[in-house]
Design a protein around this motif. Structure first.
Motif, mmCIF file in Angstrom:
data_model
loop_
_atom_site.group_PDB
_atom_site.id
_atom_site.type_symbol
_atom_site.label_atom_id
_atom_site.label_comp_id
_atom_site.label_asym_id
_atom_site.label_seq_id
_atom_site.Cartn_x
_atom_site.Cartn_y
_atom_site.Cartn_z
ATOM 1 N N LEU A 228 -1.654 6.950 -4.608
ATOM 2 C CA LEU A 228 -1.993 5.647 -3.896
ATOM 3 C C LEU A 228 -3.237 4.867 -4.789
ATOM 4 C CD1 LEU A 228 -1.926 7.442 -0.419
ATOM 5 C CD2 LEU A 228 -0.506 5.610 -1.040
ATOM 6 N N ASN A 229 -3.159 3.608 -4.581
ATOM 7 C CA ASN A 229 -3.892 2.844 -5.373
ATOM 8 C C ASN A 229 -5.292 3.041 -4.620
ATOM 9 O OD1 ASN A 229 -5.526 1.006 -6.561
ATOM 10 N ND2 ASN A 229 -4.073 -0.383 -6.801
ATOM 11 N N PRO A 230 -6.403 3.563 -5.433
ATOM 12 C CA PRO A 230 -7.679 3.836 -4.504
ATOM 13 C C PRO A 230 -8.482 2.616 -3.906
ATOM 14 C CG PRO A 230 -7.969 4.007 -6.978
ATOM 15 C CD PRO A 230 -6.522 3.865 -6.836
ATOM 16 N N VAL A 231 -8.220 1.447 -4.360
ATOM 17 C CA VAL A 231 -9.050 0.147 -4.076
ATOM 18 C C VAL A 231 -8.269 -0.410 -2.880
ATOM 19 C CG1 VAL A 231 -10.107 0.068 -6.288
ATOM 20 C CG2 VAL A 231 -8.134 -1.438 -5.796
ATOM 21 N N TYR A 232 -7.164 -0.171 -2.646
ATOM 22 C CA TYR A 232 -6.805 -0.905 -1.266
ATOM 23 C C TYR A 232 -6.399 0.169 -0.238
ATOM 24 C CZ TYR A 232 -5.769 -4.587 -4.475
ATOM 25 O OH TYR A 232 -6.058 -5.686 -5.521
ATOM 26 N N ASN B 137 -2.617 -1.366 3.579
ATOM 27 C CA ASN B 137 -2.232 -2.546 2.803
ATOM 28 C C ASN B 137 -1.176 -2.057 1.922
ATOM 29 O OD1 ASN B 137 -2.336 -3.963 0.434
ATOM 30 N ND2 ASN B 137 -4.182 -4.770 0.682
ATOM 31 N N GLN B 138 -1.190 -0.931 1.398
ATOM 32 C CA GLN B 138 -0.057 -0.502 0.369
ATOM 33 C C GLN B 138 1.362 -0.154 1.061
ATOM 34 O OE1 GLN B 138 -1.408 2.251 -2.732
ATOM 35 N NE2 GLN B 138 -3.659 1.877 -1.709
ATOM 36 N N TYR C 22 -9.185 4.028 3.521
ATOM 37 C CA TYR C 22 -8.789 3.987 2.164
ATOM 38 C C TYR C 22 -8.258 5.428 1.815
ATOM 39 C CZ TYR C 22 -10.920 -0.374 1.293
ATOM 40 O OH TYR C 22 -11.224 -1.808 1.479
ATOM 41 N N HIS D 143 -9.079 7.557 -0.258
ATOM 42 C CA HIS D 143 -9.973 8.831 -0.784
ATOM 43 C C HIS D 143 -10.615 9.440 0.862
ATOM 44 C CE1 HIS D 143 -12.724 5.259 -0.281
ATOM 45 N NE2 HIS D 143 -13.231 5.953 0.560
#
Ligand code: SF4
Lengths: 355, 454
Positions: free
Chosen positions: B203-207, B211-212, B251, B253
């Motif tokens: 998973l993209n850590p900044v979104y 959102n994803q 998020y 994390h």
């Protein structure tokens, strides 16, 4: 701890740093080897003059009083120049010389940001292509040239082009005409006047632009800005490339691909923001280098800006001016650090996260 | 020439035939996937099991079109996506890349025998599983990429209509190995979705997680705004994440490993795929969470009739989740059967070894393991790649390449690639059987098989 609490903590931490810097400057300047009286009168001053001056400067007051006075002067920028522009308030000197330096610094940040970074990203997106090789090798060569050398060489080459020369173009005539390529930019292309709204409030506003003079000033500043930004440009290129390369090979980008996202969305949404994270400190750190570099570049290009003034102040023992300038540089650096934390906080949600 | 009668409803959703994916490095050519065939059916889970380095993940990536340079899928490979709706939709959207097989057949004036005689065709009818050239369907040849050099189809063509014409498509397939560009992108996620091994990094850590997931919903279901948020929360809820409404705003994390994998599965489901490929989705998780995820996948399959391809190195997981199992070794499938037979009557010595090394399945106090490692398949197989580690190896194993054969002549649905089989032949006859088969089908000019299948 949330991201913003973390940011606030970092913000508060900069206050003690500020006082440490003031103290350090005080020790360096007041207790250092430079005798301010000698600096003002030269070594041949007579006893009475010296004593009067010592009284005026408060050099015989208790040290803690001197310290408080010093700190107050720094914080409010209220000192007076001793030598460089004798007896003028420091604030006025800074006001006069800050313009050219800001103008130079602005372009020295902008050029790498808009040349180095895109090139680096391009190279990272197309690894091992010709474009990548050209950009990477160019970056290394560019980085290998120290800016004082580059400054002199660039001046020499541009001077050669006067009236044609070897290179087939005349830098002086190309675009807006220049009479000299060294000196201080005029920066008189804007006019600001007070505008009042309904006769109640009045505030300064940009009311006129002289686009011709604006263009001249841009052209004028490009060579020194290029020199000043050269190291940053190369660094941004290299780190931008690495960051891009790492990000496009990361698992979440493959996941995004497997989701069927368009390449455009993958690059701009998923890759770009992540690749920026390692670049934030690079970009802000470069601004630190700019401060040091501006001393050299302003000297070579004969621009009377903050860097050059600082240089003069130091070699002539103008303690209040040198101190104030140092203090200002410190402020800039602290501000940049805060900006860096702020950018981190915006870009990376993991900031300040502890489990 | 006739095209064999085929009906969509009888045919598997995905047919993998002679899939070969190789990586071309300066030093050597690694045949990570070396001529494997298997099927995926709606509602079924096919397990692919093997040690690391056996080519499982490359198989998954080949199906997704995610094989990166210096790797590529070789000519002769075919992965057909037999989903009629998709074929109809794609043929409308990408009419320039659609081929009606019958009209190609009409235009082609030679016979099938001529076709196999052509210099650019380096395979025999046996390669496709037929005796005579006449019985090989033209579609097979086109799908495997031999039509390009013969001038029958464009290199870009990837949608094949086998029954009916462009307006009334009754049957056809999308050839996954020939996909590129826009149809490939639309195939990913929307038709075949994939869950990767490491939930911590996929998973993209900044979104935010929401959102994803919403990104997939928007792309594949056209949902936006509030609707998308609601659906995302529903999906998170469906994969067993409590307090989903709040958690979509968090998020990655802030999620634990197991929760993240659930979120990744939710994201894959948001694409509404027909096929879900799971590449070791539970390996990074601890045992209880692993069991939860497996249950979740089983439930989801019951609700949505997904075809699942499940990759793992863990025999215990395979026993839990799959209906059919393919055992892979050094790029080849060495045994295929349903899960009951595999565990009750494993035939291939490698499968036996794998079963013996499950902790808890042991009789003695020491864990039996298979000594040694999977070899890197860097040359064409002319011998049994398992021979160096095989307790039953004999002389011929070094010289004859075993091909997939029925365990014994009367058992369907259980094939094994070992010189000891078919069981009802004596060893000499069996070896001969394999020798003949591999001589007939193996691509004998390896040079030309290196052509790109695009
Ligand atoms: S072919 Fe020979 S070496 Fe290979 S698995 Fe069978 S018995 Fe073992």
């Amino acid at each position: 701890m949330s991201r913003w609490e973390y940011f606030l903590k970092r913000l508060l931490l900069s206050i003690p740093v500020l006082f440490l810097v003031i103290t350090f400057l005080f020790i360096m300047l007041r207790l250092g080897p430079i005798d301010p009286v000698a600096a003002r009168f030269g070594p041949e001053a007579t006893g009475a003059d010296v004593q009067r001056m010592r009284d005026r400067l408060g050099l015989d007051d208790p040290l803690w009083e001197q310290y408080l006075q010093f700190a107050r002067d720094l914080l409010l920028f209220e000192g007076q120049s001793w030598v460089v522009q004798a007896n003028r308030p420091v604030r006025a000197v800074i006001y006069d010389t800050a313009g050219p330096t800001l103008w130079l610094g602005f372009w020295a940040i902008l050029l790498p940001l808009f040349i180095g970074l895109p090139l680096g990203f391009y190279a990272g997106l197309n690894p091992n292509s010709w474009g990548d090789y050209v950009a990477s090798i160019g970056g290394i060569v560019w980085l290998a040239m120290p800016n004082f050398w580059l400054a002199v060489m660039l001046l020499a080459v541009l001077r050669q082009t006067d009236g044609g020369g070897w290179f087939g173009f005349d830098w002086y005539q190309l675009g807006p005409e220049l009479r000299s390529i060294t000196g201080t930019p005029n920066l008189d292309w804007y006019s600001i006047s007070n505008v009042s709204v309904f006769d109640i409030v009045s505030f300064p506003m940009l009311t006129g632009m002289d686009w011709g003079a604006f263009a001249v000033d841009i052209k004028f500043i490009l060579p020194p800005a290029l020199v000043l930004g050269s190291a940053s440009m190369a660094a941004e290129l290299r780190i931008g490339r690495t960051a891009m390369l790492e990000t496009i090979n990361s698992n979440y980008v493959i996941t995004a691909k497997a989701k069927g996202l368009k390449q455009r969305v993958i690059v701009w949404k998923h890759v770009f923001r992540n690749a920026l994270i390692p670049l934030v400190p690079v970009i802000t750190n470069e601004a630190f280098i700019l401060i040091g570099g501006s001393v050299i570049v302003e000297e070579v290009f004969n621009i009377s800006g903050l860097g050059r003034t600082f240089f003069l102040a130091v070699i002539q023992g103008d303690l209040p001016l040198a101190g104030s300038l140092l203090f200002m540089f410190t402020l800039v650096i602290i501000f940049l650090n805060i900006l860096q934390d702020f950018l981190y906080t915006i870009i990376d949600p993991r900031v300040g996260y502890e489990r | 020439m006739t095209i064999d009668d085929q009906h969509t409803n009888e045919r598997p959703l995905v047919e993998v035939r002679n899939l070969q994916t190789a990586f071309f490095t300066e030093k050597e050519t690694i045949r990570a996937v070396d001529n494997i065939s298997f099927d995926l059916r709606a509602g079924d889970t096919v397990g692919i099991v093997g040690e690391s380095g056996s080519g499982k993940s490359v198989t998954a990536r080949s199906l997704m079109g995610l094989v990166e340079k210096p790797g590529r899928v070789l000519q002769g490979s075919s992965v057909r996506f037999n989903h009629l709706e998709t074929v109809q939709e794609f043929s409308k959207k990408f009419s320039k890349r659609t081929v009606v097989v019958d009209s190609v057949a009409e235009q082609y004036d030679g016979s099938m025998t001529d076709l196999f005689g052509h210099e650019s065709v380096d395979i025999t009818p046996q390669f496709f599983g037929y005796e005579k050239p006449e019985s090989v369907p033209l579609a097979d040849i086109l799908a495997a990429g031999y039509g390009d050099k013969l001038g029958l189809v464009d290199a870009n063509d990837c949608i094949f209509i086998t029954e009916g014409d462009t307006d009334t498509i009754q049957d056809g397939f999308v050839e996954i190995t020939r996909l590129s560009g826009e149809p490939q992108r639309q195939m990913r996620g929307g038709r075949i979705a994939m869950v990767f091994q490491d939930p911590l990094t996929s998973l993209n850590p900044v979104y935010t997680v929401g959102n994803q997931i919403k990104e997939a919903l928007r792309l594949h279901q056209g949902l936006k705004g509030k609707e998308a948020t609601q659906e995302a929360a529903r999906l998170l809820d469906a994969v067993g994440i409590p307090d989903a409404r709040r958690r979509i705003k968090e998020y990655p994390h802030q999620f634990s490993g197991g929760m993240r994998q659930r979120a990744v599965i939710a994201m894959a489901l948001a694409c509404e795929p027909e096929v879900l490929i799971c590449d070791e989705p539970t390996t990074a998780l601890d045992v209880t969470i692993q069991a939860q995820i497996l249950d979740l996948l089983t439930d989801l399959q019951e609700q949505t009739d997904l075809a699942i391809m499940f990759i793992t190195h863990d025999m215990g997981v395979i026993a839990n989740i799959s209906d059919y199992v393919n055992v892979m070794y050094a790029g080849e499938i060495v045994e295929t059967t349903n899960v009951e037979r595999l565990f009750s009557q494993p035939k291939h010595p490698y499968t036996e070894g794998l079963l013996q090394s499950i902790p808890g399945a042991q009789t003695g106090d020491r864990l039996t393991t298979i000594d040694g490692n999977v070899p890197t398949p860097n040359e064409p197989a002319t011998y049994c790649r398992f021979a160096p580690r095989c307790p039953k190896a004999f002389e011929e194993c070094e010289h004859v390449h075993p091909t997939a054969t029925a365990v014994s002549t009367d058992v369907e649905d259980h094939t094994v690639a070992c010189l000891l089989y078919p069981e009802d032949m004596d060893t000499t006859a069996a070896v001969e059987h394999h020798q003949n088969k591999s001589e007939q089908t193996t691509v004998d000019t390896p040079q030309s098989s290196m052509e790109v299948n695009q």
